[in-house]
Write a protein that holds these residues in place. Structure first.
Motif, mmCIF file in Angstrom:
data_model
loop_
_atom_site.group_PDB
_atom_site.id
_atom_site.type_symbol
_atom_site.label_atom_id
_atom_site.label_comp_id
_atom_site.label_asym_id
_atom_site.label_seq_id
_atom_site.Cartn_x
_atom_site.Cartn_y
_atom_site.Cartn_z
ATOM 1 N N THR A 1 0.839 -1.350 0.022
ATOM 2 C CA THR A 1 -0.058 0.145 -0.093
ATOM 3 C C THR A 1 0.959 1.277 0.092
ATOM 4 O O THR A 1 2.081 1.359 0.358
ATOM 5 N N TYR B 1 -2.570 4.235 -5.575
ATOM 6 C CA TYR B 1 -3.527 3.234 -6.049
ATOM 7 C C TYR B 1 -3.859 3.761 -7.577
ATOM 8 O O TYR B 1 -3.909 4.942 -7.774
ATOM 9 N N SER C 1 -0.980 -1.208 -6.623
ATOM 10 C CA SER C 1 -0.714 -0.357 -5.574
ATOM 11 C C SER C 1 0.841 -0.507 -5.091
ATOM 12 O O SER C 1 1.422 -1.454 -5.171
#
Length: 219
Positions: A57, A82, A77
């Motif tokens: 992330t 994203y 990601s």
């Protein structure tokens, strides 16, 4: 998907019924049960070209769910954020094309839920093992948010969390089993949703995991 066993006789197709989760959101029980073996065979073909991986992330956390993509665009990601990209960053090649069966299933499910004309551009393929989960989130990386989200469940059962348009809205829990499809759009298109930690188990079609296909129209 080495080691997966496809058992055509593991489950008998149930009478199809549907449950309204919220305005514009439907659970289609057993909608793709008959097509499940073929869907999993397609997943195995995709995995051979674009292997499952655990994405990072933007905050630096490793996702517990392993994923890959199929279609003109794939969801990725990393530290940059994203986004959708036509190229698999792991292989440097285009994502595998969306199988005709995938597109057909997505169209039919969307139409059944009241969204005719759905044309998916991306299929996010998630693989859950015991304790893997998906935190509450909104699907908002798509430029075209008029189109619904179509989510197919294969293998081990999961607890799907479906809330409202605010993160702190009450969240309902729905059990998803092999062959179920959830479709949400319209007033529920940006509803917060997630998956509770997967319970350990074994399924005749997928072994010790759950496979989820999520179809989206990006733009």
């Amino acid at each position: 998907m080495a080691g997966y066993t496809l058992d055509l006789f593991a489950e008998e197709p149930a009478a199809q019924t549907r449950t309204e989760l919220a305005a514009g959101a439907w659970l289609l029980h057993g909608f793709v049960l008959a097509q499940a073996p073929q869907l999993l065979a397609e997943v195995a073909q995709i995995e051979a070209v674009a292997p499952f991986r655990h994405l990072i992330t933007p905050g630096g956390y490793t996702m517990s769910v392993a994923m890959t993509n199929s279609g003109a665009l794939g969801w990725v990601s990393d530290a940059r954020g994203y986004r959708y990209d036509p190229i698999d960053p792991q292989t440097g090649r285009h994502w595998p094309a969306l199988p005709a069966l995938f597109a057909d299933v997505a169209r039919r499910a969307a139409a059944e839920a009241g969204y005719p004309g759905f044309e998916p551009q991306a299929c996010l393929i998630n693989r859950y093992v015991a304790s893997a989960r998906l935190s509450l989130h909104q699907d908002k990386d798509e430029l075209d948010q008029r189109a619904p989200i179509v989510s197919v469940s294969l293998g081990l059962p999961a607890t799907f969390l479906f809330g409202g348009l605010q993160r702190n809205d009450k969240t309902a829990r729905h059990r998803l089993v092999h062959g179920d499809v959830v479709v949400w759009g319209g007033p529920s298109r940006l509803a917060y949703h997630g998956v509770a930690p997967l319970a350990a188990g074994s399924h005749a079609a997928t072994g010790e995991c759950r496979i989820n296909l999520t179809f989206r129209k990006v733009r």
